[in-house]
Design an enzyme around this catalytic site. Sequence first.
Site, short mmCIF file in Angstrom:
data_model
loop_
_atom_site.label_atom_id
_atom_site.label_comp_id
_atom_site.label_asym_id
_atom_site.label_seq_id
_atom_site.Cartn_x
_atom_site.Cartn_y
_atom_site.Cartn_z
N ASP A 492 18.83 10.77 -4.44
CA ASP A 492 17.69 10.18 -5.13
C ASP A 492 18.12 9.60 -6.48
OD1 ASP A 492 15.05 9.50 -5.60
OD2 ASP A 492 14.27 11.50 -5.18
N ASP A 561 7.53 6.76 -1.00
CA ASP A 561 6.89 8.07 -1.10
C ASP A 561 5.50 8.05 -0.49
OD1 ASP A 561 8.96 9.40 -2.25
OD2 ASP A 561 8.19 9.33 -4.30
C1 GLA Z 1 11.20 11.40 -5.54
C2 GLA Z 1 11.41 11.10 -4.08
C3 GLA Z 1 10.61 12.08 -3.25
C4 GLA Z 1 11.02 13.49 -3.58
C5 GLA Z 1 10.90 13.73 -5.07
C6 GLA Z 1 11.50 15.08 -5.45
O1 GLA Z 1 9.89 11.13 -5.90
O2 GLA Z 1 11.06 9.77 -3.79
O3 GLA Z 1 10.77 11.82 -1.88
O4 GLA Z 1 12.35 13.67 -3.16
O5 GLA Z 1 11.55 12.73 -5.83
O6 GLA Z 1 11.39 15.33 -6.79
#
Ligand code: GLA
Length: 753
Positions: A492, A561
């Site tokens: 990420d 997300d």
């Molecule tokens: C980001 C990612 C999510 C999740 C969160 C965790 O928002 O896009 O999918 O992994 O971080 O903190």
Amino acid sequence: MPHARRPAPLHEHGDFSDRRDLDVTAPPTLVPAQAQSSVMAHPDRSLWCLSTPATCMILGADEAGALTQRYWGPALPATDMAQFGDVDRLRWTSTFQSPGEIEEQLPFDGGHRWGVPSLQVVFDGGVRALELAFAGADTVEYEDGHGLLVRLVDEGFGFGAALHYRVRHGTDVIERWVELRNGHSKDVRVLRADSGSWLMPDQDEYRISSVHGHWSGETQLERRTLPTGEYTLTSRHGTTGQQSNPWVMVDDGTATEEFGTVRTVALAWSGSWRLTAQRRPDGAASVTAGFGHDGLEWSLHPGDALTTPSSLGLHSEGGFGAASRSWHDYVRRHVLTHPQEDRPVLFNSWEATEFDISLEGQIALARKAADLGVELFVVDDGWFGSRTHDAAGLGDWFPNPDRFPEGLHPLVDTVRTLGMGFGIWVEPEMVNPDSDLYRANPDWVLHWPGRRRDELRNQLVLNFGRTDVRQWALRSLDDLAGAYSLDFLKWDMNRPFTQAGWPDRADNHDMVWIEHTRGVYSVMDELRRRHPGLRIEACSSGGGRVDLAIMSRTDQVWTSDNTDSLDRQTIQHGYSQLYPAVTMGAWVTEEVNALTGRRVPLDYRFHVAMAGALGIGGDLDLWSADELDRSREHIARYKAIRSTVQHGDLYRLGQAPGRDYSALEYVADRQVVLLSYDPHRSLSRAPRRLRLRGLDPAARYRDTETGTEYSGAVLMGRGLLFNEHQTLRGWNNTRFSAADYASSLLVLERLAG
Ligand code: GLA
């Protein structure tokens, strides 16, 4: 021309329906892998022809030393090349106006040029007027294709620009990049270094398609008339970004999903970037793209070189659908490193537990996931350091000692015993100030002395341009991958750059915008080299780092997300314009979506997520026995079709996805998969037939559920009734169902003979 043999460089070369009539003939299919590409030089004129299986681009050097694009379109016989010997003087409308700069391959800041410079430098003493001129060209052999290297040189300052071109077998995509070299005894300041400019050949009208968005609303497709002037898409985020994605498609305003000429340009780069389409008042248009955003400045010290990422261009004659299929094919064939692998059905813990992670809770989820047929269990955020919320722990990449006193082993062992692979979430480029790492290394973050360090989500960005940071990141990830034999990393990157200073590099601090990205690439590349079984998912607050360069070192991306099925349909539609389904992570989550509160039935949620690399992201502890049973069935069905979804050719049918009736058809050799959606059924809308595409009209196809047989010609000419599929799925048998969220999965098997 001399020939040089060189290895194929990596992508980032720093190391790199509206149908008009009834047509039941098979549409043009993708270029066979063996279809050859070639580069030819005209024996006695300064002309080169870059031929791909279906297209060609002709370049020429004129007597003034400019390298111009003479042609980009459908393939021509090589003998026609000689007809492109003269520069098209029509553009020289008067002695007062800008000449043919728009046709140049690298329009630069100097001489008779007033358009968007692809290259802009400042020499010693503030001298700006570049005088690059053609100085020679070589054809180049690559392992999987051919290339051309054209040298432009500014004799006065010993400054060189090498323009690289590559055409690979079996694709119509043309790759380009530029290598700048400072042969002068003084520094050169580089204000702009694009990978090249693409002339959009004369059209009556220009329309531009691109995708835009934001967190949880990525890749929204927009099509608009290209206005006269300069239209810029850019990211100043330090990542590819969610605001725009680095590609455009250009047509004359008449192309449809299935018909028309479309030219498209993309940039393979995962940091900040700029792409400018310009349309001049005289009607000419071009697209230039490169890394870095406006305002950055890079110094080339004497002897230094700067290599740009690749810009890629594609000419397509079959509308937006064919352009997308050509991109998908290119990505699978030349970008992804494991294109042939089926992506596993994964479970991800984020929406189920967020930071509330415990060994027992994860094991309980793992058991339920395995029972559904899940193949890969991924623990998201919250397993490491003191990360029980988002204000602490980033940077401390060891299991949280309270939550996992014996490390992750008890969880990993259980997951493996259940027959699943194991993966974890990491965010290696980030640090919370409340972390052991930051307390020990406060200088590792992007910062300027004497300036604030603005936090976003309580975190700062580690400078991956620094060697020590790269080494630390590689060591941390290598240790984890080794200790747990990790199958999967969700990598990420959750916040953009601010105060992007690099105090140790006062001579060239803006290099951080390039070197951070290269650092990420180098850590990923080395990690994958050391752990060949490791697969990586790129994530950046959802789909914030989706591009061709990150795809050359990851296996899939986290698309968004936002897992609301309706929103997802528009996001996935925009995503599919360039990127193939095999890379598109798509989860089924709760019936009432955590983000939007929308209630969507399980079947519809599955059918939307089945359009990509399927995952489960819901809290299975809360799912009823009936939901779990139906999920198990859906996952089993997905496994039976995923090869076709992930590796087949995509045809987008129907109307606006997520708003109207639409369908996705995936075609492979022996199987056809049709996912149909009608989110808002209406009694005032008559049921309609969907005409399938991409089939063999002479072949016969059997519905695997009912056994009904159809000829390819009938499926493409007459089509299938949407309600029939609903009936087949056991839904309400009426022609006019008032139910929202109707969806179906139809599988056709192509019969032998
Ligand atoms: C980001 C990612 C999510 C999740 C969160 C965790 O928002 O896009 O999918 O992994 O971080 O903190």
